[in-house]
Scaffold this motif. Structure first.
Motif, PDB file in Angstrom:
ATOM      1  N   ARG A  71       0.969  -1.307   0.064  1.00 50.83           N
ATOM      2  CA  ARG A  71       0.047  -0.016   0.196  1.00 50.83           C
ATOM      3  C   ARG A  71       0.818   1.195  -0.081  1.00 50.83           C
ATOM      4  O   ARG A  71       1.984   1.162   0.590  1.00 50.83           O
ATOM      5  CB  ARG A  71      -0.899   0.042   1.116  1.00 50.83           C
ATOM      6  CG  ARG A  71      -0.357   0.175   2.661  1.00 50.83           C
ATOM      7  CD  ARG A  71      -1.555  -0.036   3.555  1.00 50.83           C
ATOM      8  NE  ARG A  71      -1.095   0.433   5.001  1.00 50.83           N
ATOM      9  CZ  ARG A  71      -1.769  -0.001   5.952  1.00 50.83           C
ATOM     10  NH1 ARG A  71      -2.744  -0.322   6.053  1.00 50.83           N
ATOM     11  NH2 ARG A  71      -1.227   0.330   7.295  1.00 50.83           N
ATOM     12  N   ALA A  72       0.260   2.325  -0.643  1.00 49.51           N
ATOM     13  CA  ALA A  72       1.069   3.684  -0.805  1.00 49.51           C
ATOM     14  C   ALA A  72      -0.040   4.726  -0.192  1.00 49.51           C
ATOM     15  O   ALA A  72      -1.081   4.499  -0.637  1.00 49.51           O
ATOM     16  CB  ALA A  72       1.591   3.840  -2.208  1.00 49.51           C
TER      17      ALA A  72
ATOM     18  N   PHE B 244      -3.728   3.538  -1.704  1.00 48.31           N
ATOM     19  CA  PHE B 244      -3.822   2.691  -2.810  1.00 48.31           C
ATOM     20  C   PHE B 244      -3.222   1.531  -2.440  1.00 48.31           C
ATOM     21  O   PHE B 244      -2.007   1.536  -1.855  1.00 48.31           O
ATOM     22  CB  PHE B 244      -3.005   3.269  -3.949  1.00 48.31           C
ATOM     23  CG  PHE B 244      -3.101   2.250  -5.096  1.00 48.31           C
ATOM     24  CD1 PHE B 244      -4.224   1.991  -5.820  1.00 48.31           C
ATOM     25  CD2 PHE B 244      -1.750   1.881  -5.498  1.00 48.31           C
ATOM     26  CE1 PHE B 244      -4.116   1.188  -6.612  1.00 48.31           C
ATOM     27  CE2 PHE B 244      -1.891   0.691  -6.681  1.00 48.31           C
ATOM     28  CZ  PHE B 244      -3.165   0.410  -7.113  1.00 48.31           C
ATOM     29  N   GLN B 245      -4.206   0.459  -2.237  1.00 48.23           N
ATOM     30  CA  GLN B 245      -3.594  -0.767  -1.644  1.00 48.23           C
ATOM     31  C   GLN B 245      -3.758  -1.996  -2.768  1.00 48.23           C
ATOM     32  O   GLN B 245      -4.785  -2.088  -3.631  1.00 48.23           O
ATOM     33  CB  GLN B 245      -4.473  -1.099  -0.557  1.00 48.23           C
ATOM     34  CG  GLN B 245      -3.994  -2.400   0.230  1.00 48.23           C
ATOM     35  CD  GLN B 245      -4.980  -2.363   1.608  1.00 48.23           C
ATOM     36  OE1 GLN B 245      -5.061  -1.597   2.053  1.00 48.23           O
ATOM     37  NE2 GLN B 245      -5.242  -3.621   2.255  1.00 48.23           N
ATOM     38  N   THR B 246      -2.895  -2.981  -2.764  1.00 46.35           N
ATOM     39  CA  THR B 246      -3.108  -4.063  -3.830  1.00 46.35           C
ATOM     40  C   THR B 246      -2.687  -5.447  -3.072  1.00 46.35           C
ATOM     41  O   THR B 246      -1.997  -5.304  -1.936  1.00 46.35           O
ATOM     42  CB  THR B 246      -1.989  -4.208  -4.873  1.00 46.35           C
ATOM     43  OG1 THR B 246      -0.522  -4.118  -4.157  1.00 46.35           O
ATOM     44  CG2 THR B 246      -2.092  -2.660  -5.933  1.00 46.35           C
TER      45      THR B 246
ATOM     46  N   ALA C 182      -6.815  -4.447  -6.770  1.00 47.87           N
ATOM     47  CA  ALA C 182      -6.675  -2.983  -6.234  1.00 47.87           C
ATOM     48  C   ALA C 182      -7.464  -2.349  -5.429  1.00 47.87           C
ATOM     49  O   ALA C 182      -8.836  -2.541  -5.866  1.00 47.87           O
ATOM     50  CB  ALA C 182      -6.171  -2.197  -7.483  1.00 47.87           C
ATOM     51  N   TYR C 183      -7.455  -1.544  -4.560  1.00 48.55           N
ATOM     52  CA  TYR C 183      -8.166  -1.191  -3.561  1.00 48.55           C
ATOM     53  C   TYR C 183      -7.892   0.329  -3.180  1.00 48.55           C
ATOM     54  O   TYR C 183      -6.723   0.675  -3.304  1.00 48.55           O
ATOM     55  CB  TYR C 183      -8.612  -1.714  -2.343  1.00 48.55           C
ATOM     56  CG  TYR C 183      -8.593  -3.055  -2.338  1.00 48.55           C
ATOM     57  CD1 TYR C 183      -9.892  -3.613  -2.357  1.00 48.55           C
ATOM     58  CD2 TYR C 183      -7.798  -4.106  -2.503  1.00 48.55           C
ATOM     59  CE1 TYR C 183     -10.172  -4.984  -2.274  1.00 48.55           C
ATOM     60  CE2 TYR C 183      -8.072  -5.502  -2.583  1.00 48.55           C
ATOM     61  CZ  TYR C 183      -9.392  -5.983  -2.498  1.00 48.55           C
ATOM     62  OH  TYR C 183      -9.752  -7.255  -2.525  1.00 48.55           O
TER      63      TYR C 183
ATOM     64  N   THR D 264       2.995  -1.702 -11.293  1.00 47.10           N
ATOM     65  CA  THR D 264       1.578  -1.390 -11.051  1.00 47.10           C
ATOM     66  C   THR D 264       1.614   0.184 -10.897  1.00 47.10           C
ATOM     67  O   THR D 264       2.475   0.817 -10.528  1.00 47.10           O
ATOM     68  CB  THR D 264       1.219  -1.671  -9.728  1.00 47.10           C
ATOM     69  OG1 THR D 264       1.199  -3.352  -9.881  1.00 47.10           O
ATOM     70  CG2 THR D 264      -0.229  -1.433  -9.176  1.00 47.10           C
ATOM     71  N   SER D 265       0.617   0.892 -11.540  1.00 45.69           N
ATOM     72  CA  SER D 265       0.777   2.316 -11.245  1.00 45.69           C
ATOM     73  C   SER D 265      -0.728   3.076 -11.538  1.00 45.69           C
ATOM     74  O   SER D 265      -1.708   2.152 -11.940  1.00 45.69           O
ATOM     75  CB  SER D 265       1.549   3.095 -12.406  1.00 45.69           C
ATOM     76  OG  SER D 265       1.113   2.902 -13.829  1.00 45.69           O
ATOM     77  N   ILE D 266      -0.963   4.033 -10.740  1.00 43.94           N
ATOM     78  CA  ILE D 266      -2.311   4.803 -10.839  1.00 43.94           C
ATOM     79  C   ILE D 266      -2.117   6.210 -11.105  1.00 43.94           C
ATOM     80  O   ILE D 266      -0.881   6.659 -10.950  1.00 43.94           O
ATOM     81  CB  ILE D 266      -3.086   4.469  -9.671  1.00 43.94           C
ATOM     82  CG1 ILE D 266      -2.499   5.234  -8.381  1.00 43.94           C
ATOM     83  CG2 ILE D 266      -3.527   3.435  -9.372  1.00 43.94           C
ATOM     84  CD1 ILE D 266      -3.324   5.440  -7.175  1.00 43.94           C
TER      85      ILE D 266
END
Length: 195
Positions: free
Chosen positions: A84-85, A168-170, A119-120, A179-181
């Motif tokens: 998570r970030a 942002f949690q995976t 992804a959450y 992984t990127s958003i």
């Protein structure tokens, strides 16, 4: 609160009270309970009283729009890895009960067949799924990216006081990577309170 007496008894006086103002809030009306946000009077104009009356102002904090940080990670996530970030550092949950986020992109590269990444958005306790990606068992694997992707998730906060972050949690099943958003527009939804 003014009171009018006639031989020790309250008379039928008429009261008008101007609606108050409070920075960052919208006045909703008056409650007759200090613990309830139910509005009994939307305004008080020429109100007749024959008994004592206590009233409490009901407010809704105005929605607030902020920008969430983008996130990118090219590291591999292995089976069962949770990552998570922080995309927004601190929300005052006494003022805001939830957040609606608006993403423009979410990208996942799956490294092995059978891998899945969920992804959450999360506050560390509550979470709302944004979407997931899946690679089938074919050779070569076909990647089904962003299935059921929710670009506008709403996250209801787990607390009604104190502060929470927005993450942002995976969670991975199998090995995944890249992984990127995008950065997100976050609308914090105002809580209704009584004072």
């Amino acid at each position: 609160e003014p009171q009018y007496y006639n031989n020790g008894n309250i008379t039928n006086a008429k009261f008008t009270i101007a609606n108050p103002t409070r920075s960052g809030c919208t006045f909703k009306g008056w409650s007759t309970s200090a613990s309830s946000t139910t509005v009994t009077y939307s305004s008080i104009t020429n109100l007749s009283l024959s008994n004592n009356l206590s009233i409490y102002a009901v407010w809704t904090y105005n929605n607030k729009t902020v920008t969430g940080s983008a996130y990118s990670n090219s590291s591999l996530f292995y089976e069962g890895t949770q990552n998570r970030a922080t995309i927004y550092s601190s929300v005052d949950t006494s003022k805001y009960y939830a957040a609606t986020l608006k993403f423009t992109s979410l990208s996942v590269t799956l490294s092995y067949r059978g891998a899945t990444l969920y992804a959450y958005v999360s506050d560390g306790t509550n979470k709302t799924q944004i979407g997931y990606s899946y690679a089938d068992w074919g050779s070569p694997a076909t990647v089904y990216s962003n299935l059921s992707l929710n670009y506008n998730p709403t996250l209801t906060f787990s607390k009604s006081s104190g502060t929470v972050p927005i993450y942002f949690q995976t969670v991975s099943s199998g090995t995944v990577g890249d992984t990127s958003i995008s950065s997100s527009t976050i609308t914090l939804l105002g809580r209704t309170v009584v004072y």
